[in-house]
Design a protein around this motif. Sequence first.
Motif, PDB file in Angstrom:
ATOM      1  N   ALA A 268       0.932  -1.156   0.149  1.00 13.08           N
ATOM      2  CA  ALA A 268       0.072   0.085   0.100  1.00 13.08           C
ATOM      3  C   ALA A 268       0.831   1.180   0.065  1.00 13.08           C
ATOM      4  N   ASN A 269       2.082   1.176   0.571  1.00 16.03           N
ATOM      5  CA  ASN A 269       2.892   2.227   0.685  1.00 16.03           C
ATOM      6  C   ASN A 269       4.505   1.830   0.279  1.00 16.03           C
ATOM      7  N   THR A 270       5.228   2.740  -0.068  1.00 10.34           N
ATOM      8  CA  THR A 270       6.621   2.579  -0.401  1.00 10.34           C
ATOM      9  C   THR A 270       7.296   2.824   1.020  1.00 10.34           C
ATOM     10  N   ARG A 271       6.867   3.203   2.158  1.00 14.18           N
ATOM     11  CA  ARG A 271       7.999   3.318   3.363  1.00 14.18           C
ATOM     12  C   ARG A 271       7.043   2.527   4.571  1.00 14.18           C
ATOM     13  N   THR A 272       7.748   2.127   5.386  1.00 15.72           N
ATOM     14  CA  THR A 272       7.309   1.513   6.580  1.00 15.72           C
ATOM     15  C   THR A 272       6.464   2.435   7.358  1.00 15.72           C
TER      16      THR A 272
ATOM     17  N   LYS B  38      -2.424   2.074  -6.945  1.00 16.47           N
ATOM     18  CA  LYS B  38      -1.351   1.345  -6.469  1.00 16.47           C
ATOM     19  C   LYS B  38      -0.823  -0.023  -6.985  1.00 16.47           C
ATOM     20  N   ALA B  39      -1.669  -0.399  -7.865  1.00 18.02           N
ATOM     21  CA  ALA B  39      -1.366  -1.888  -8.310  1.00 18.02           C
ATOM     22  C   ALA B  39      -0.410  -1.463  -9.494  1.00 18.02           C
ATOM     23  N   GLY B  40      -0.782  -0.530 -10.116  1.00 18.50           N
ATOM     24  CA  GLY B  40       0.032   0.043 -11.387  1.00 18.50           C
ATOM     25  C   GLY B  40      -0.769  -0.080 -12.519  1.00 18.50           C
ATOM     26  N   MET B  41      -0.115  -0.457 -13.745  1.00 19.09           N
ATOM     27  CA  MET B  41      -0.847  -0.743 -14.951  1.00 19.09           C
ATOM     28  C   MET B  41      -0.755  -2.316 -15.395  1.00 19.09           C
ATOM     29  N   PRO B  42      -1.437  -2.825 -16.277  1.00 21.71           N
ATOM     30  CA  PRO B  42      -1.457  -4.127 -16.537  1.00 21.71           C
ATOM     31  C   PRO B  42       0.325  -4.364 -16.867  1.00 21.71           C
ATOM     32  N   GLY B  43       0.731  -5.326 -16.176  1.00 27.01           N
ATOM     33  CA  GLY B  43       1.962  -5.910 -16.423  1.00 27.01           C
ATOM     34  C   GLY B  43       3.211  -5.086 -15.827  1.00 27.01           C
TER      35      GLY B  43
ATOM     36  N   TYR C 124       4.855   0.012  -7.560  1.00 31.07           N
ATOM     37  CA  TYR C 124       5.950   0.170  -6.521  1.00 31.07           C
ATOM     38  C   TYR C 124       6.737  -1.162  -6.837  1.00 31.07           C
ATOM     39  N   VAL C 125       7.900  -1.029  -6.883  1.00 34.75           N
ATOM     40  CA  VAL C 125       8.775  -2.170  -7.010  1.00 34.75           C
ATOM     41  C   VAL C 125       9.934  -2.136  -6.020  1.00 34.75           C
ATOM     42  N   PRO C 126      10.473  -3.284  -5.576  1.00 34.00           N
ATOM     43  CA  PRO C 126      11.296  -3.304  -4.219  1.00 34.00           C
ATOM     44  C   PRO C 126      12.254  -2.754  -4.630  1.00 34.00           C
ATOM     45  N   GLN C 127      12.724  -1.980  -3.418  1.00 33.96           N
ATOM     46  CA  GLN C 127      14.093  -1.022  -3.039  1.00 33.96           C
ATOM     47  C   GLN C 127      15.173  -1.988  -3.467  1.00 33.96           C
ATOM     48  N   GLU C 128      16.068  -1.793  -4.168  1.00 34.90           N
ATOM     49  CA  GLU C 128      17.355  -2.307  -4.355  1.00 34.90           C
ATOM     50  C   GLU C 128      18.503  -2.141  -3.318  1.00 34.90           C
ATOM     51  N   SER C 129      18.302  -0.967  -2.918  1.00 33.76           N
ATOM     52  CA  SER C 129      19.539  -0.213  -1.953  1.00 33.76           C
ATOM     53  C   SER C 129      19.219  -0.876  -0.498  1.00 33.76           C
ATOM     54  N   ASP C 130      20.232  -1.372  -0.075  1.00 35.49           N
ATOM     55  CA  ASP C 130      20.196  -1.876   1.413  1.00 35.49           C
ATOM     56  C   ASP C 130      20.149  -0.382   2.192  1.00 35.49           C
ATOM     57  N   TRP C 131      20.856   0.502   2.013  1.00 33.87           N
ATOM     58  CA  TRP C 131      20.776   1.656   2.718  1.00 33.87           C
ATOM     59  C   TRP C 131      19.418   2.222   3.024  1.00 33.87           C
TER      60      TRP C 131
END
Length: 192
Positions: free
Chosen positions: A44-48, A96-101, A105-112
């Motif tokens: 539902a959101n990008t940040r905890t 927030k689901a995006g568009m078809p396909g 929101y995509v997983p954050q790649e940065s550990d920081w």
Amino acid sequence: MSKTDIVKNAEKVNKIVDIYLKEKQEPIQRILDTVGEQWFSAPANTRTELGYAYMGGLCDLSLRICYWLQKLNKTMEKNIPTDSLMLVGLFHQLGKAGMPGQDLYVPQESDWHRNKGMMYTVNEDLKTMSVRDRTLYLLQHCGVELKDYEYQAIMLWEGQYSDENRVMRYRENPIALLLHWSYIWVSTQEKR
């Protein structure tokens, strides 16, 4: 959220659609065929700190909002039809689901960033539009006909505070207020 929990939420949604949204089953099925898998698994959101920033968080939040919409409707004696409550409760943040396909929101790649609670980032490959506009586009694209008060509720789910919503300030219909209050309540009650 586990994949098992996501499946359970999908079953709850299907039950709500079967019981309360029979007249809109065909367009809702088009939604589920178009972006359903994404909607069931999207955060539902990008940040905890904002809550529900986990896989399946969007559907989980929406189901909780449906519960509180019914409860507030009864408490406030508004007698808003349950089908309207369920429709706006489930799909007010569909964008927030995006568009078809393509997930919004995509997983954050940065550990920081992840260590700071920023679990997802916005998919830069998607055409830019607000969540509200993407939601209304997807509903329209899938053939969901909204009553004027349902449309306004989706427009105002975050409240009437933004400049674009100023024209509706103090003119909100009851379902718009109930949706906003339910959203605020559910969002602040998640254990972080």
